[in-house]
Design an enzyme around this catalytic site. Structure first.
Site, mmCIF file in Angstrom:
data_model
loop_
_atom_site.group_PDB
_atom_site.id
_atom_site.type_symbol
_atom_site.label_atom_id
_atom_site.label_comp_id
_atom_site.label_asym_id
_atom_site.label_seq_id
_atom_site.Cartn_x
_atom_site.Cartn_y
_atom_site.Cartn_z
ATOM 1 N N ASP A 161 19.311 14.095 10.782
ATOM 2 C CA ASP A 161 18.273 15.101 10.977
ATOM 3 C C ASP A 161 17.798 15.656 9.631
ATOM 4 O O ASP A 161 16.599 15.808 9.400
ATOM 5 C CB ASP A 161 18.862 16.217 11.860
ATOM 6 C CG ASP A 161 17.991 17.441 11.926
ATOM 7 O OD1 ASP A 161 17.014 17.411 12.692
ATOM 8 O OD2 ASP A 161 18.279 18.423 11.223
ATOM 9 N N GLU A 220 18.122 10.043 15.289
ATOM 10 C CA GLU A 220 18.590 10.781 14.106
ATOM 11 C C GLU A 220 19.916 10.216 13.603
ATOM 12 O O GLU A 220 20.138 10.111 12.394
ATOM 13 C CB GLU A 220 18.726 12.269 14.434
ATOM 14 C CG GLU A 220 17.365 12.918 14.660
ATOM 15 C CD GLU A 220 17.454 14.393 15.034
ATOM 16 O OE1 GLU A 220 16.486 15.120 14.779
ATOM 17 O OE2 GLU A 220 18.495 14.809 15.583
#
Lengths: 222, 222
Positions: free
Chosen positions: A43, A115
């Site tokens: 992320d 992610e």
């Protein structure tokens, strides 16, 4: 060609340590070595890579426009689109409880996996490699991106719509939180003038608010 | 030694292009070339560098603990402490309206300047250099960091305190938004059981909610 080799090909990256890719696809419901830590790392890698690219691509843009464009590019919807392009759901390793889960739970599993894959590629290689890969994945989105209105999120759009009509600002209220720990589902209401209200659900309060705002916008403009 | 050279020494980095440092210290109230874009970039660099470090430093920590530790390290309070260590306020370039602003407005200017300096160092050098510099700035904080309770933010602490006593969850409500554009001040109330309420102010809704939650915690536990 085995499964993970096929996925590597689709992603455009060959892993030195294929276990990292397997871990990135493993939901916490399946086993103890799962993808949540990789998701945390990925992320922040994604967010940085997109921020740097936008900074360079739009030298005259103000910070507010850059932030909005980044939100559009890293938000759940976009990650789910990427996951669908890569057919990630064919490769997910899920526990029995998650196999039949649908709707936004399934989408949030897909977002997290994308992610986590970014985190895995970064650990397996270096910043330059993951940067090139992310920019390849995002090429068409970056080419068509324009600063301005369309980047605004649902809450911002709703606020501006109401302000333009001199109406009160909406109030968002958490109605319900279900599920344990980091796998909670939030239900939030968006209330205007104590008269009309809509509901939104999501894996975070922020996401649920966006959903409720989107529903309200639809209601007001349809 | 001129001003900016002195600051460079304090920061531990010598700029190739000193104009970048000057820009990082320039608030939008002062002139058209200001620090907001650098702040956007620096924020994402900081967040990534801290995420990567925590990922490596705490190999057994879960994602939730990593996220909380990162929040603690990149939140406004911590950035203001860094700014105070560096005596950033002696070097800020502010417009006439901002020279006398105090309180949280001033703190948010300091936070933004620290993030902008990080963006400026990154542009002036490379990822490895800014990574080393950030980790030097954070050394003592990283050494004393422990996963767990103390990292939780005020809203989480308040929620857990109430849940532990089987009380209703708090409701946060935006009471007022003043100021234009990206320099807005949000006033948010934290309401419990329609009985007690506290107010918080901040440059974003999220920050104002944290302040209101902190005030409520103080009220409940004092």
């Amino acid at each position: 060609m085995n499964n993970l080799e096929r996925l590597s090909k689709t992603l455009g990256y060959t892993f030195n340590d294929i276990n990292l890719l397997e871990q990135a696809l493993t939901h916490r419901s399946a086993k103890s070595v799962h993808n949540e830590r990789l998701e945390f790392l990925g992320d922040s890698v994604l967010s940085f890579v997109i921020a740097e690219k936008l900074y360079a691509q739009f030298p005259k843009c103000k910070e507010g426009d850059l932030s909005r464009m980044r939100s559009t590019l890293v938000r759940g919807e976009t990650l789910v689109e990427l996951a669908q392009n890569f057919k990630i759901s064919d490769y997910l390793v899920l526990g029995p409880g998650e196999l039949k889960s649908g709707g936004h739970r399934r989408n949030s599993i897909l977002e997290d996996a994308v992610e986590a894959i970014i985190g895995a590629v970064y650990l397996d290689s270096n910043m330059d490699t993951i940067k090139d890969l992310i920019l390849t994945w995002y090429r068409s989105r970056l080419e068509t991106l324009k600063p301005g209105q369309s980047q605004k999120d649902a809450k911002t759009q709703l606020q501006e719509w109401l302000q333009g009509r001199k109406q009160e600002l909406p109030v968002y209220q958490v109605e319900e939180i279900t599920g344990k720990d980091h796998k909670q589902t939030f239900t939030v209401s968006c209330i205007i003038d104590d008269e009309s209200s809509t509901l939104g659900k999501g894996s975070s309060r922020r996401k649920a608010e966006q959903e409720a705002a989107r529903a309200m916008l639809n209601q007001l403009t349809s």
